[in-house]
Structure formats: C-alpha cells, structure tokens
Enzyme design. Structure first.
Site, PDB file in Angstrom:
ATOM      1  N   GLY A  14       1.026  -1.279  -0.292  1.00  0.00           N
ATOM      2  CA  GLY A  14      -0.206  -0.034  -0.247  1.00  0.00           C
ATOM      3  C   GLY A  14       0.998   1.139   0.359  1.00  0.00           C
ATOM      4  N   SER A  15       2.218   1.510  -0.713  1.00  0.00           N
ATOM      5  CA  SER A  15       2.919   2.335  -0.880  1.00  0.00           C
ATOM      6  C   SER A  15       1.972   3.783  -1.065  1.00  0.00           C
ATOM      7  CB  SER A  15       3.870   2.334  -0.920  1.00  0.00           C
ATOM      8  OG  SER A  15       4.655   1.793  -2.316  1.00  0.00           O
ATOM      9  N   ASN A  16       1.301   3.120  -2.610  1.00  0.00           N
ATOM     10  CA  ASN A  16       0.328   3.898  -3.780  1.00  0.00           C
ATOM     11  C   ASN A  16      -0.582   4.590  -2.561  1.00  0.00           C
ATOM     12  OD1 ASN A  16       1.059   4.759  -6.130  1.00  0.00           O
ATOM     13  ND2 ASN A  16       1.689   2.137  -6.223  1.00  0.00           N
ATOM     14  N   ARG A  68     -15.665 -14.547 -10.334  1.00  0.00           N
ATOM     15  CA  ARG A  68     -15.476 -13.193 -10.168  1.00  0.00           C
ATOM     16  C   ARG A  68     -16.197 -12.156 -10.720  1.00  0.00           C
ATOM     17  NH1 ARG A  68     -11.729 -11.266 -14.397  1.00  0.00           N
ATOM     18  NH2 ARG A  68     -11.729 -12.725 -15.745  1.00  0.00           N
ATOM     19  N   ILE A  95      -8.181  -9.019 -11.666  1.00  0.00           N
ATOM     20  CA  ILE A  95      -8.986  -8.463 -12.894  1.00  0.00           C
ATOM     21  C   ILE A  95     -10.260  -7.851 -12.178  1.00  0.00           C
ATOM     22  CG2 ILE A  95      -9.688  -8.980 -15.600  1.00  0.00           C
ATOM     23  CD1 ILE A  95      -6.700  -9.763 -15.537  1.00  0.00           C
ATOM     24  N   ASN A 110      -6.075   2.649 -12.754  1.00  0.00           N
ATOM     25  CA  ASN A 110      -5.277   1.690 -12.367  1.00  0.00           C
ATOM     26  C   ASN A 110      -3.880   2.574 -12.136  1.00  0.00           C
ATOM     27  OD1 ASN A 110      -4.068  -0.298 -11.526  1.00  0.00           O
ATOM     28  ND2 ASN A 110      -3.241  -1.283 -13.441  1.00  0.00           N
ATOM     29  N   HIS A 112       0.398   1.052 -12.815  1.00  0.00           N
ATOM     30  CA  HIS A 112       0.909   0.115 -13.395  1.00  0.00           C
ATOM     31  C   HIS A 112       1.829   0.508 -13.649  1.00  0.00           C
ATOM     32  CE1 HIS A 112       1.589  -3.211 -15.615  1.00  0.00           C
ATOM     33  NE2 HIS A 112       2.382  -3.026 -16.703  1.00  0.00           N
ATOM     34  N   GLN A 176       8.130   7.948  -8.739  1.00  0.00           N
ATOM     35  CA  GLN A 176       7.423   8.290  -9.564  1.00  0.00           C
ATOM     36  C   GLN A 176       5.960   8.018  -9.506  1.00  0.00           C
ATOM     37  OE1 GLN A 176       8.596  11.013 -11.611  1.00  0.00           O
ATOM     38  NE2 GLN A 176      10.361  10.274  -9.982  1.00  0.00           N
ATOM     39  N   GLU A 177       5.739   7.231  -9.619  1.00  0.00           N
ATOM     40  CA  GLU A 177       3.865   6.321  -9.122  1.00  0.00           C
ATOM     41  C   GLU A 177       3.242   7.241  -8.123  1.00  0.00           C
ATOM     42  OE1 GLU A 177       3.641   1.860  -9.077  1.00  0.00           O
ATOM     43  OE2 GLU A 177       5.053   1.758  -9.874  1.00  0.00           O
TER      44      GLU A 177
END
Ligand code: GAR
Length: 216
Positions: A14-16, A68, A95, A110, A112, A176-177
């Site tokens: 969970g760093s983002n 799903r 997904i 999202n 990536h 950068q994210e």
C-alpha cells in the site's frame, strides 16, 4: 473545492495508498479516501488505512474461484455503501469484471509500473530490463475489460540503467508512481479529463513539444 470520494482497492503493502493519503493531508489532492478494500485480509494497506481512521475492509476472494462477477458484486456493494465516486486500484492484483466497470463507468483507475502499452501484466520491471529497454516508467489509466489496456491518463518516464536490478528499477519507478497517481486523481476531480475513444484529452493540457529525454 468539493472533495471527491475515493474507494481504493489494494492487495499488498500500500505505498501508493499511503502517497494518496499523504497528498490529501498535505493539501495537494482534493479528495477523501472513503474506504480501502483489500482482497488479502493481512495486507499492510489495511493497517495504513486504520492509522488514518479510514474504513478498512477485507473482502476475501476465497470461495469465489471462477466467480469473479460475484466477487466484484461484493466490491460494488461496499463501494456504493461508502458513496464512492472514483475507484482507484493501487496494487490490486485482480482483473476487474464488467460488473464493477458498469457500476463505475470511466470511473475506475489503475496504476501500472511500466510505460503501457509496453509490458502489461506482472513482473514488468524485470521484463523491461531483460528486454533491454532504455526507459521505463509508470502509467495511470482508466480500466477497461482488458489487462492494462484502458485509456492512458498520465505517464512518467525513468531511465533504465545498465546496473539496474529489478529492485532498483522498481524503486525508481515507484517514486514516480507516488507522484503521478495523485496528479491523475486531481485532474479527474477538477473535471479536466475527457475520454475520447482510446485517448484521454486534458483541457488546458500541454501544447509545447520542446521537452524530450535521451538515455544514455
Ligand atoms: C505498484 O508498483 C503498482 O504499480 C503495481 O503494484 C505495486 C503496488 O505497490 N501494480 C501492478 O502491478 C498492477 N498490475 P504498493 O502496494 O506499494 O502501492
């Protein structure tokens, strides 16, 4: 400005998520994390959410193998319960099905860790090194039914160094994210983004073509 309500879906450290929370607390992002949902009950992300008094909900995927849509229906229920306006996948390793996408049309983002459309899927930092790419980076995109195929909102570029390992390149990209995800959310919150087919057009976007990067 009204604070847009985010639902952040996570699977791991969970760093983002933390960067989004920090940017909100620092006044850089006009948003509110309304709920954090993890498919892994032991994800550190849930702990991070709790530390900031954000509802942290584990929704286990056990028992939903091959179902799903049914799993995503559970997510939709939780997200709607918390009045979420924008869903942010932040290291969510599943997904997404049309069940969730229909409930939040063009409202699922999202991040990536590669410059899409190159290197979709998993272990992409290693793949970029092994392929001999001179640049990599990260991409924030709207989610569609494919894997890492949706319209691109923002990208950041980093060099790939000869000395790089998967870990060093991942760390350079992650830095950068943590910046671009909040920026993409802020642009969305400001109503600046318009999806036209595959393209995300930004009102008041850059018109200069002078910037470029060369590596090495
Ligand atoms: C991030 O590098 C993110 O881009 C990646 O997982 C990591 C999660 O880190 N996501 C994907 O690969 C999705 N296909 P975090 O849990 O510290 O935010």
């Amino acid at each position: 400005m009204k604070r847009i309500k985010l639902g952040v879906l996570v699977s791991g450290r969970g760093s983002n998520l933390q960067a989004i929370i920090d940017n909100i607390e620092n006044g850089l992002l006009s948003a509110q994390v309304a709920v954090v949902i993890s498919d892994q009950a032991d994800a550190f992300s849930l702990e991070r959410a709790k530390r900031h008094n954000i509802p942290a909900i584990p929704v286990s995927a056990a028992g939903y193998k091959g179902k799903r849509d049914a799993y995503d229906a559970l997510l939709v229920k939780e997200l709607q319960k918390h009045h979420v306006e924008l869903v942010c996948l932040a290291g969510f390793m599943r997904i997404i099905t049309p069940t969730l996408l229909k409930a939040f049309p063009n409202r699922v983002m999202n991040i990536h860790p590669a410059l899409l459309p190159s290197f979709p899927g998993l272990h992409v930092q290693k793949a970029a090194i092994e392929h001999g790419a001179k640049f990599s980076g990260c991409t924030v995109h709207f989610v569609d039914e494919g894997m890492d195929t949706g319209p691109i909102i923002i990208q950041a570029v980093v060099p790939v160094l000869d000395s790089d390992t998967e870990d060093t390149l991942s760390a350079r990209i992650l830095k950068q994210e943590h910046k671009v995800y909040s920026r993409a959310i802020q642009l969305y919150a400001e109503g600046t983004l318009k999806v036209e087919g595959r393209r995300v057009i930004m009102t008041g976007g850059r018109t200069s073509t002078d910037d470029h990067l060369i590596n090495p």
